[in-house]
Design a protein around this motif. Structure first.
Motif, mmCIF file in Angstrom:
data_model
loop_
_atom_site.group_PDB
_atom_site.id
_atom_site.type_symbol
_atom_site.label_atom_id
_atom_site.label_comp_id
_atom_site.label_asym_id
_atom_site.label_seq_id
_atom_site.Cartn_x
_atom_site.Cartn_y
_atom_site.Cartn_z
ATOM 1 N N GLU A 1 2.681 -4.643 1.346
ATOM 2 C CA GLU A 1 3.536 -5.300 0.671
ATOM 3 C C GLU A 1 2.829 -6.075 -0.667
ATOM 4 N N LYS A 2 1.643 -6.390 -0.533
ATOM 5 C CA LYS A 2 1.144 -7.037 -1.655
ATOM 6 C C LYS A 2 0.793 -6.080 -2.772
ATOM 7 N N ARG A 3 0.919 -4.966 -2.744
ATOM 8 C CA ARG A 3 0.916 -4.160 -4.032
ATOM 9 C C ARG A 3 1.342 -2.812 -3.376
ATOM 10 N N PRO A 4 2.612 -2.492 -3.237
ATOM 11 C CA PRO A 4 3.175 -1.280 -3.059
ATOM 12 C C PRO A 4 2.845 -0.285 -3.898
ATOM 13 N N PRO A 5 2.714 1.131 -3.822
ATOM 14 C CA PRO A 5 2.268 2.238 -4.507
ATOM 15 C C PRO A 5 3.702 2.320 -5.635
ATOM 16 N N GLU A 6 3.259 2.368 -6.696
ATOM 17 C CA GLU A 6 4.176 2.508 -7.850
ATOM 18 C C GLU A 6 4.377 3.984 -8.075
ATOM 19 N N PRO A 7 5.611 4.515 -8.416
ATOM 20 C CA PRO A 7 5.944 5.953 -8.538
ATOM 21 C C PRO A 7 5.315 6.451 -10.020
ATOM 22 N N TYR A 8 4.766 6.032 -10.798
ATOM 23 C CA TYR A 8 4.392 6.645 -11.932
ATOM 24 C C TYR A 8 3.023 7.171 -11.782
ATOM 25 N N LEU A 9 2.050 6.364 -11.457
ATOM 26 C CA LEU A 9 0.452 6.829 -11.201
ATOM 27 C C LEU A 9 0.338 6.762 -9.628
ATOM 28 N N GLY A 10 0.899 6.203 -9.124
ATOM 29 C CA GLY A 10 0.581 5.942 -7.512
ATOM 30 C C GLY A 10 -0.231 4.876 -7.306
ATOM 31 N N LYS A 11 -0.245 4.041 -7.964
ATOM 32 C CA LYS A 11 -1.392 2.979 -7.672
ATOM 33 C C LYS A 11 -0.838 1.911 -6.846
ATOM 34 N N GLY A 12 -1.776 1.546 -5.976
ATOM 35 C CA GLY A 12 -1.235 0.718 -4.898
ATOM 36 C C GLY A 12 -1.926 0.800 -3.714
ATOM 37 N N VAL A 13 -1.353 0.016 -2.691
ATOM 38 C CA VAL A 13 -1.941 0.050 -0.919
ATOM 39 C C VAL A 13 -0.649 1.109 -0.753
ATOM 40 N N LYS A 14 -1.119 1.996 0.097
ATOM 41 C CA LYS A 14 -0.323 2.836 0.757
ATOM 42 C C LYS A 14 -0.870 3.585 2.232
ATOM 43 N N TYR A 15 -0.190 3.769 3.199
ATOM 44 C CA TYR A 15 -0.534 4.318 4.379
ATOM 45 C C TYR A 15 -1.304 5.576 4.254
ATOM 46 N N ALA A 16 -2.235 5.855 5.070
ATOM 47 C CA ALA A 16 -2.924 7.178 4.958
ATOM 48 C C ALA A 16 -1.783 8.185 5.436
ATOM 49 N N GLY A 17 -1.766 9.278 4.435
ATOM 50 C CA GLY A 17 -0.962 10.277 4.960
ATOM 51 C C GLY A 17 0.625 10.238 4.098
ATOM 52 N N GLU A 18 0.759 8.878 3.524
ATOM 53 C CA GLU A 18 2.154 8.632 2.962
ATOM 54 C C GLU A 18 2.181 9.450 1.793
ATOM 55 N N LYS A 19 3.431 10.066 1.490
ATOM 56 C CA LYS A 19 3.714 10.734 0.370
ATOM 57 C C LYS A 19 4.577 9.711 -0.692
#
Length: 179
Positions: free
Chosen positions: A151-169
């Motif tokens: 939640e602190k930095r969810p992945p953004e849709p343009y570059l995919g930068k942020g914190v994501k779960y492993a395997g998350e699309k």
């Protein structure tokens, strides 16, 4: 009958289950101990190395609680025998994680660092600067802490930068088109 609720839960070797009055269930294993109180609309019993859950009536709420209770008990048994973990990945230039003692320190592009403390049986591992492992015996607590970190930095849709779960699309969007 609930297909999930009527399935017996096998108790592995090294795990002890104690059922007290008021549907208070304590599960002890090599990883630790979990205790939870369940509603009195279900009956929980231990028989032949299995935990069986049954309900008293066919009301809608009782049917829902039946499957829920069985799933929570199965998660408790799995947690004390094997434990749970969530893997998070950090994507972005300058974004990184490190562990300092019992603190997880995240650099996520803010003017300040973000800190998370180890507590309630939750531990952090940082195998490399872009990977975080959240570990513990309580499935709900592990998932909650992992969600708070994401939640602190969810992945953004343009570059995919942020914190994501492993395997998350991450669904990507097309950026601006030049002339």
């Amino acid at each position: 009958m609930s297909r999930i609720g009527r399935a017996p839960i096998a108790i592995p070797a090294g795990v002890t289950v104690t059922i007290a009055d008021g549907n208070v269930v304590t599960v002890k294993g090599k990883m630790g101990t979990l205790t939870q109180t369940f509603l009195p609309t279900v009956t929980i019993e231990e028989k032949d190395g299995h935990i069986l859950v049954s309900r008293h009536s066919e009301e809608k709420e009782d049917r829902a609680i039946h499957g829920l209770t069985r799933a929570l008990l199965a998660n408790m048994v799995e947690g004390v025998s094997n434990g749970y973990s969530k893997r998070l990945e950090i994507v972005g230039v300058g974004y990184r994680a490190e562990k300092q003692g019992k603190k997880l320190v995240l650099n996520l592009g803010f003017s300040h660092q973000v800190f998370f403390e180890e507590k309630d049986g939750i531990t952090f591992e940082v195998p490399d600067s872009n990977t975080i492992l959240v570990k513990g015996i309580d499935k709900q607590a592990v998932g909650q802490i992992a969600a708070q970190i994401r939640e602190k930095r969810p992945p953004e849709p343009y570059l995919g930068k942020g914190v994501k779960y492993a395997g998350e699309k991450i669904r990507r969007k097309a950026g601006k088109t030049g002339k």
